[in-house]
Design an enzyme around this catalytic site. Structure first.
Site, mmCIF file in Angstrom:
data_model
loop_
_atom_site.group_PDB
_atom_site.id
_atom_site.type_symbol
_atom_site.label_atom_id
_atom_site.label_comp_id
_atom_site.label_asym_id
_atom_site.label_seq_id
_atom_site.Cartn_x
_atom_site.Cartn_y
_atom_site.Cartn_z
ATOM 1 N N GLU A 1 1.008 -1.242 0.021
ATOM 2 C CA GLU A 1 -0.051 -0.107 0.091
ATOM 3 C C GLU A 1 0.803 1.222 0.039
ATOM 4 O O GLU A 1 2.176 1.170 0.100
ATOM 5 C CB GLU A 1 -0.941 0.124 1.273
ATOM 6 C CG GLU A 1 -2.187 -1.283 1.515
ATOM 7 C CD GLU A 1 -3.226 -0.331 1.053
ATOM 8 O OE1 GLU A 1 -3.308 0.777 0.419
ATOM 9 O OE2 GLU A 1 -4.425 -1.221 1.371
ATOM 10 N N ASN B 1 -9.683 5.245 3.608
ATOM 11 C CA ASN B 1 -8.760 4.905 2.466
ATOM 12 C C ASN B 1 -9.056 6.209 1.453
ATOM 13 O O ASN B 1 -9.783 7.183 1.635
ATOM 14 C CB ASN B 1 -9.380 3.676 1.736
ATOM 15 C CG ASN B 1 -8.429 2.533 1.798
ATOM 16 O OD1 ASN B 1 -7.198 2.912 1.544
ATOM 17 N ND2 ASN B 1 -8.911 1.479 1.899
ATOM 18 N N ASP C 1 -10.399 1.905 -2.984
ATOM 19 C CA ASP C 1 -9.339 1.802 -2.194
ATOM 20 C C ASP C 1 -8.409 3.062 -2.299
ATOM 21 O O ASP C 1 -8.993 4.219 -2.645
ATOM 22 C CB ASP C 1 -8.855 0.197 -2.621
ATOM 23 C CG ASP C 1 -8.012 -0.094 -1.263
ATOM 24 O OD1 ASP C 1 -7.455 0.698 -0.747
ATOM 25 O OD2 ASP C 1 -8.122 -1.264 -0.943
HETATM 26 O O1 LIG Z 1 -7.269 -0.769 2.582
HETATM 27 C C1 LIG Z 1 -7.635 -1.845 2.677
HETATM 28 O O2 LIG Z 1 -8.687 -2.133 2.000
HETATM 29 C C2 LIG Z 1 -8.768 -3.728 2.092
HETATM 30 C C3 LIG Z 1 -10.264 -3.971 1.608
HETATM 31 S S1 LIG Z 1 -11.520 -4.042 2.487
HETATM 32 O O3 LIG Z 1 -11.787 -2.586 2.923
HETATM 33 O O4 LIG Z 1 -11.425 -5.036 3.580
HETATM 34 O O5 LIG Z 1 -12.883 -4.457 1.782
HETATM 35 C C4 LIG Z 1 -8.330 -4.460 3.075
HETATM 36 O O6 LIG Z 1 -8.362 -5.747 2.940
HETATM 37 C C5 LIG Z 1 -6.932 -4.041 3.439
HETATM 38 O O7 LIG Z 1 -6.509 -4.622 4.579
HETATM 39 C C6 LIG Z 1 -6.862 -2.639 3.811
HETATM 40 O O8 LIG Z 1 -5.699 -2.012 3.956
#
Ligand SMILES: O=C1O[C@H](CS(=O)(=O)O)[C@@H](O)[C@H](O)[C@H]1O
Length: 291
Positions: free
Chosen positions: A16, A147, A196
């Site tokens: 990330e 996010n 995201d």
């Molecule tokens: O930013 C993130 O998003 C994902 C997807 S979700 O929000 O769970 O649908 C998540 O899996 C991840 O851990 C996280 O960093």
């Protein structure tokens, strides 16, 4: 139409926060679940990993060198090697229930970090801002998974997404950068992928990774989908602009929660991709400390 290409032979667990450093010609990113910050030099192809003792939700590069990092327990300043030099604040959520997730800097070099509410029973996550004098503030609540942070070039809007709630918000900012009332920018229907991490280009368009959606999208300032690019993996996590002309989009992806069958079928899950784009992106600013 340009196609995403693999950056180099690497697959992480939960990469990330891709962050371009033009001075070093390097891409940085975190692997949240492996407690790591990575650095990759595009010219020399040198890859370095800095190990932390807790999940690294997000970070920004500091103007004076080193990082501001949001670890599970709190936000810290570190030197270039990741050695903690100062604690900025505790995690304002209960750190056993919520780790830090997405974050970055605004157009004045302040740092933001949002949390991810682990139990998922209500929208218990929040968004914090660390000012340039290192004062922390909780600036938003009512989030499940923070996010999609990005700022418009004119400093008038902060964009965020809440991935599990399938929504992108925008929040007006006043002249001092204080947030007003958050409003819905775009909602996603089930099956479309969920928004995201994100970045904004010079035309004010919002590029979002569509987790669980096999693609990334470029949205107009009105929220219309202008462009979409497919990926050979299900879950892109975040994007940033970089390269000499800021026309390379770097895309992180994950293999978090994937079974062996899916990883075998889509072995690039967790890789970093690049995409050549027509409109340059806004550079991420470094965190500025004025004390
Ligand atoms: O930013 C993130 O998003 C994902 C997807 S979700 O929000 O769970 O649908 C998540 O899996 C991840 O851990 C996280 O960093």
């Amino acid at each position: 139409m340009a196609q995403p290409q693999v950056l180099f032979n690497y697959t992480g667990h939960l990469p990330e926060c891709p962050t371009w450093n033009a001075q070093e010609n390097c891409l940085y990113w975190t692997d949240i679940l492996e407690n790591e910050i990575h650095r990759y030099n595009i010219a020399s192809k040198k890859h370095d990993v800095i190990q932390f003792s807790e999940e690294v939700g997000c970070f920004a590069l500091c103007e004076t060198g080193g990082f501001i990092v949001a670890l599970r327990s709190g936000i810290y300043l570190t030197n270039r090697t990741g050695l903690i030099t100062r604690k900025v604040c505790d995690n304002p959520n209960n750190p056993t229930l919520a780790r830090f997730n997405d974050g970055g800097t605004d157009r004045d070099g302040r740092f933001y970090a949002g949390t991810f509410w682990g139990p998922g029973d209500y929208n218990g996550a929040l968004l914090c801002r660390v000012d340039n004098d290192l004062t922390p503030h909780v600036i938003q609540h009512d989030i499940h998974g923070a996010n999609g942070l990005a700022f418009s070039a004119d400093k008038k809007w902060m964009f965020t997404s809440d991935t599990p709630n399938r929504v992108i918000y925008r929040t007006p900012l006043d002249k001092q950068g204080e947030p007003g009332k958050r409003e819905v920018f775009k909602r996603f229907e089930p099956g479309q992928g969920i928004p995201d991490g994100a970045a904004i280009d010079e035309e004010g368009c919002y590029w979002t990774a569509l987790f669980d959606g096999y693609r990334i999208a470029r949205l107009s300032p009105d929220g219309d989908v202008l462009e979409e690019y497919q990926l050979p993996v299900r879950c892109p996590t975040m994007v940033c602009f970089g390269g000499d002309d800021m026309k390379t989009l770097f895309i992180t992806t994950t293999r978090e929660n994937m079974d062996n069958g899916e990883v075998a079928e889509r072995p690039l899950s967790g890789a970093i991709f690049t995409l050549k784009v027509a409109v340059a992106g806004m550079p991420k600013l470094k965190f500025k400390v004025n004390e």
